[in-house]
Design a protein around this motif. Structure first.
Motif, PDB file in Angstrom:
ATOM      1  N   ILE A  40       0.834  -1.204   0.000  1.00  0.00           N
ATOM      2  CA  ILE A  40       0.000   0.000   0.000  1.00  0.00           C
ATOM      3  C   ILE A  40       0.868   1.254   0.000  1.00  0.00           C
ATOM      4  N   THR A  41       1.987   1.186   0.684  1.00  0.00           N
ATOM      5  CA  THR A  41       2.793   2.393   0.870  1.00  0.00           C
ATOM      6  C   THR A  41       4.038   2.475  -0.003  1.00  0.00           C
ATOM      7  N   LEU A  42       4.551   1.355  -0.487  1.00  0.00           N
ATOM      8  CA  LEU A  42       5.814   1.353  -1.227  1.00  0.00           C
ATOM      9  C   LEU A  42       5.580   1.210  -2.730  1.00  0.00           C
ATOM     10  N   PRO A  43       6.514   1.678  -3.532  1.00  0.00           N
ATOM     11  CA  PRO A  43       6.417   1.435  -4.974  1.00  0.00           C
ATOM     12  C   PRO A  43       6.647  -0.048  -5.286  1.00  0.00           C
ATOM     13  N   ILE A  44       6.219  -0.470  -6.454  1.00  0.00           N
ATOM     14  CA  ILE A  44       6.284  -1.878  -6.829  1.00  0.00           C
ATOM     15  C   ILE A  44       7.724  -2.386  -6.887  1.00  0.00           C
ATOM     16  N   GLU A  45       8.681  -1.524  -7.235  1.00  0.00           N
ATOM     17  CA  GLU A  45      10.085  -1.955  -7.278  1.00  0.00           C
ATOM     18  C   GLU A  45      10.583  -2.335  -5.890  1.00  0.00           C
ATOM     19  N   ALA A  46      10.238  -1.542  -4.912  1.00  0.00           N
ATOM     20  CA  ALA A  46      10.646  -1.838  -3.534  1.00  0.00           C
ATOM     21  C   ALA A  46       9.961  -3.109  -3.028  1.00  0.00           C
ATOM     22  N   LEU A  47       8.739  -3.334  -3.464  1.00  0.00           N
ATOM     23  CA  LEU A  47       8.018  -4.542  -3.068  1.00  0.00           C
ATOM     24  C   LEU A  47       8.679  -5.792  -3.665  1.00  0.00           C
TER      25      LEU A  47
END
Length: 158
Positions: free
Chosen positions: A51-58
């Motif tokens: 919910i809070t992080l960009p998809i790359e960080a996920l």
């Protein structure tokens, strides 16, 4: 790291006598429990992060969770389930210290910080998970057969 260590710590049991005569059914349930706990802990961590992080960080986080889980399983098998946190903590200290080069970039073995499309880090994470699964699947009687025995023991109990 904690989201991958907690499921392995949950494998600690006071039912040592039951585990010493483990059947195939108990082994299957233990595998199911290990997988279900890992997925539950990962979802509890990844849903709020998504919910809070960009998809790359996920993607980087998921790759790191896979690697930490493998290291935790290996640590649990080697050091005991209560100390499943010891090898991941030692590993993270090494990654923090030696994972960053003096030229200003993360080295290939730093699987917690490399870009999400980094193939060496992905292979390393998969290899760490595979090593942990193989170590976990080596039941006590299989590990006993792999252990070198003394000559006296072999002749005495043949």
């Amino acid at each position: 790291m904690a989201a991958s260590v907690f499921p392995v710590l949950a494998l600690q049991s006071n039912l040592g006598a039951l585990e010493s005569v483990a059947t195939a059914h108990l082994k299957r349930l233990t595998w199911l429990y290990a997988v279900a706990m890992a997925i539950t802990c990962w979802l509890l961590y990844l849903v709020p992060a998504g919910i809070t992080l960009p998809i790359e960080a996920l993607a980087i986080t998921l790759r790191a969770l896979i690697a930490w889980y493998g290291i935790s399983l290996l640590s649990g098998v080697i050091l005991g389930w209560r100390l499943a946190w010891a090898m991941p903590v030692t590993t993270i200290v090494f990654l923090w210290y030696w994972g960053y080069s003096s030229q200003g970039y993360y080295l290939w073995w730093e699987f917690t910080a490399r870009p999400p499309n980094d193939v060496p880090s992905l292979i390393l994470s998969g290899a760490l998970l595979l090593i942990g699964i193989v170590a976990y699947s080596a039941t006590p009687w299989r590990r006993y057969r792999l252990r070198p025995r003394s000559r006296m023991f072999q002749t005495q109990y043949r």
